[in-house]
Design an enzyme around this catalytic site. Structure first.
Site, PDB file in Angstrom:
ATOM      1  N   MET A 166     -13.182  19.158 -11.163  1.00  0.00           N
ATOM      2  CA  MET A 166     -12.660  19.261 -12.275  1.00  0.00           C
ATOM      3  C   MET A 166     -13.131  20.505 -12.865  1.00  0.00           C
ATOM      4  O   MET A 166     -13.853  21.369 -12.520  1.00  0.00           O
ATOM      5  CB  MET A 166     -13.253  18.095 -13.134  1.00  0.00           C
ATOM      6  N   GLY A 199     -11.901  20.242 -19.926  1.00  0.00           N
ATOM      7  CA  GLY A 199     -13.097  19.272 -20.112  1.00  0.00           C
ATOM      8  C   GLY A 199     -12.706  17.759 -19.428  1.00  0.00           C
ATOM      9  O   GLY A 199     -12.369  17.036 -20.086  1.00  0.00           O
ATOM     10  N   THR A 200     -13.128  17.496 -18.440  1.00  0.00           N
ATOM     11  CA  THR A 200     -12.373  16.768 -17.548  1.00  0.00           C
ATOM     12  C   THR A 200     -13.490  15.939 -16.492  1.00  0.00           C
ATOM     13  O   THR A 200     -14.445  16.565 -16.174  1.00  0.00           O
ATOM     14  CB  THR A 200     -11.524  17.560 -16.561  1.00  0.00           C
ATOM     15  N   VAL A 201     -13.209  14.521 -16.191  1.00  0.00           N
ATOM     16  CA  VAL A 201     -14.145  13.942 -15.159  1.00  0.00           C
ATOM     17  C   VAL A 201     -13.244  13.463 -13.973  1.00  0.00           C
ATOM     18  O   VAL A 201     -12.132  13.233 -14.133  1.00  0.00           O
ATOM     19  CB  VAL A 201     -14.645  12.718 -15.875  1.00  0.00           C
TER      20      VAL A 201
END
Length: 536
Positions: A437, A355-357
């Site tokens: 991402m 779950g990354t930006v």
């Protein structure tokens, strides 16, 4: 009042490549991109803008990253590329025996077991101190304002918030998780798209981090609150873990592909997987994108690279093989020979011993930043430190409990890390930052974006718009609904287990900024999210 469904978009939309001269910030959330641009307009540089956007994302996209997560960055400045690894290790009190005593057969996804030391606040302070132009208090001001005054939830964030809430209602049981619901579901539900959400706790925490240059997080009041929460619920983080933490400046690693150098952060990140795949693929010619053989070769190369990556990548101090061996021409030639007409079952090779930006920024002075930070899985561990708004990540979920595995859990050891920023140069000059991402999709997204750019000569927006595929395991490949059907059928005939997916979020979210030959900035942003490019 108008009545419409924000998530119902029945017609294909087209976004054009964006151009600018003085500065550009590309992000999956518009408010964060604009926060970065506001800092550029105040006289900040691309590093300041990256920090501003990154901190803002912890507030306006908490479904993917947070104050209690990790971060990595590639920074081009003063004619050189720098790498920053700001991922944290396992607490000193967390051991394999502890998990075995608790009856765990694998690393849990929630609670205290997967919580490692957060590195993101240290990354912001370190980047600011070394390369920033403006005070950290000024750079972090937009994020603090959004946390204090609130902001309307954007569509992708709202959808992911609702998905996380539905999962957490069933999976997070016990007093230690209650503060997640108080913080992120104060009305007993996920906030709706377009609804105002705020967190006074987050605002106070970010203000403290800005004023103390993150010292309060690792050595002060915030650290005390984290440790008190950990001790109250039999967690493992202690003051010694936080106080000892420092980000690490590292030498980026690269391979040359079609005359361009593709750069990644070295392990414990999985950028090495993307480089190994590109190293295999450079031995083939790709004249057409939309043909089954092109996709087949890409898939097979990624499978082989992942097989090696999942076996050998770990905290670099614990790796049994060196990077040079995995990228050596002799080894890559042996791996390339394994690719035939039919889909293979990937197995790791035996390299020579040794779950990354995501956001991208650039300014008119020539500085460029490729930046990524993450909670790992959505909001992370489900643990929110009381009175802080800090959602602690669950990055330790990637540890293996096999004592013979390179990535096995050990106190003070960093886990295999999925988040990776990318950067492209040619003849020692910067072309620009890029990234996609999304957990184990990330190196696959990097390879697809690089090939779209260098093999198929697509503009940055088209490189991101193109239908994506992802290897899941074995011979299973998931493809987006826009993937050409006739090619999917041919891949099935070659032995691939092809599965259509309607979940575009699982295929990653990317950003690109390229500097053109005449010095202009050309950017593309992710169509699968609330992507936005702020520029001037």
């Amino acid at each position: 009042m108008l009545d419409f469904n924000t998530l119902h978009n029945p017609y294909a939309s087209r976004r054009m490549t964006a151009y600018a001269k003085n500065g550009m910030v590309a992000s999956a959330q518009p408010l964060a991109a604009e926060a970065g641009l506001s800092v550029l307009r105040k006289g900040g540089n691309a590093i300041d803008a990256a920090i501003a956007a990154a901190v803002c994302l912890t507030v306006v996209e908490p479904t993917s990253n947070g104050i209690g997560g990790d971060a990595f960055a590639l920074v081009w400045t003063k004619g050189q590329l720098y790498g920053l690894n700001s991922s944290g290790p396992a607490p000193q009190q967390l051991t394999m025996q502890t998990l075995k005593n608790a009856g765990c057969q694998e690393m849990p996804a929630y609670g205290w077991f997967p919580v490692t030391v957060p590195g993101a606040p240290a990354a912001w302070a370190e980047l600011s101190a070394r390369f920033g132009k403006l005070p950290l208090t000024e750079v972090m001001e937009p994020a603090i304002k959004y946390a204090e005054e609130g902001y309307p939830i954007s569509p992708t964030v709202g959808r992911n918030w609702e998905i996380s809430f539905a999962r957490y209602v069933h999976e997070l049981k016990g007093e230690q998780f209650e503060n997640w619901f108080r913080t992120f579901a104060p009305q007993g539900r996920a906030p709706k798209i377009g609804e105002l959400w705020r967190s006074a706790d987050q605002a106070r925490t970010l203000q403290s981090i800005a004023e103390t240059k993150a010292q309060s997080f690792y050595n002060g009041d915030i650290a005390d609150k984290i440790v008190q929460f950990s001790q109250r619920h039999n967690g493992f983080l202690r003051k010694v873990d936080l106080a000892a933490y420092k980000p690490e400046w590292v030498n980026p690693i690269s391979v040359n592909y079609r005359g361009y150098d593709v750069w990644e952060i070295p392990p414990n990140g999985q950028g090495l997987v993307a480089l190994m795949a590109l190293n295999i693929l450079k031995g083939f010619d790709f004249e057409m994108k939309e043909c089954a053989n092109s996709y087949h070769l890409q898939i097979e190369a990624l499978k082989l690279a992942f097989a090696d990556g999942k076996k050998y990548i770990a905290d670099p101090s614990q790796m049994s093989l060196n990077i040079e061996g995995l990228l050596s021409e002799g080894y890559v030639a042996d791996r390339r020979k394994l690719i035939g007409e039919r889909a293979l079952q990937p197995e790791p090779g035996n390299p020579p011993k040794g779950g990354t930006v995501y956001l991208a920024t650039a300014d008119g002075e020539g500085n460029m930043v490729s930046f990524i930070q993450s909670n790992y899985d959505g909001f992370g561990s489900g643990l929110v430190v009381p009175e802080t708004g800090i959602s602690l990540h669950n990055r330790g979920n990637n540890f293996s409990l096999d004592p013979n595995h390179a990535n096995c859990l050990q106190p003070g050891k960093r886990p295999y890390h999925t988040i990776i920023p990318g950067f492209l140069t040619k003849d020692s000059l910067p072309v620009g930052p890029f990234g996609v991402m999304g957990a184990f999709m990330q190196p696959q997204g990097h390879v697809q974006v690089v090939m779209n750019t260098l093999d198929y000569h697509m503009n940055p927006q088209a490189s991101l718009d193109a239908p994506r595929w992802q290897w899941i395991n074995g011979k299973t490949i998931e493809i987006e609904h826009s993937f050409p059907e006739h090619i999917a059928q041919e891949l099935v005939r070659r032995g691939h287990d092809i599965k259509w997916s309607m979940d575009t979020a699982s295929f990653g979210r990317g950003q690109i900024i390229w500097r053109t030959a005449d010095g202009m900035l050309a950017g593309g942003t992710e169509p699968r999210a609330d992507g936005h490019i702020a520029m001037w």
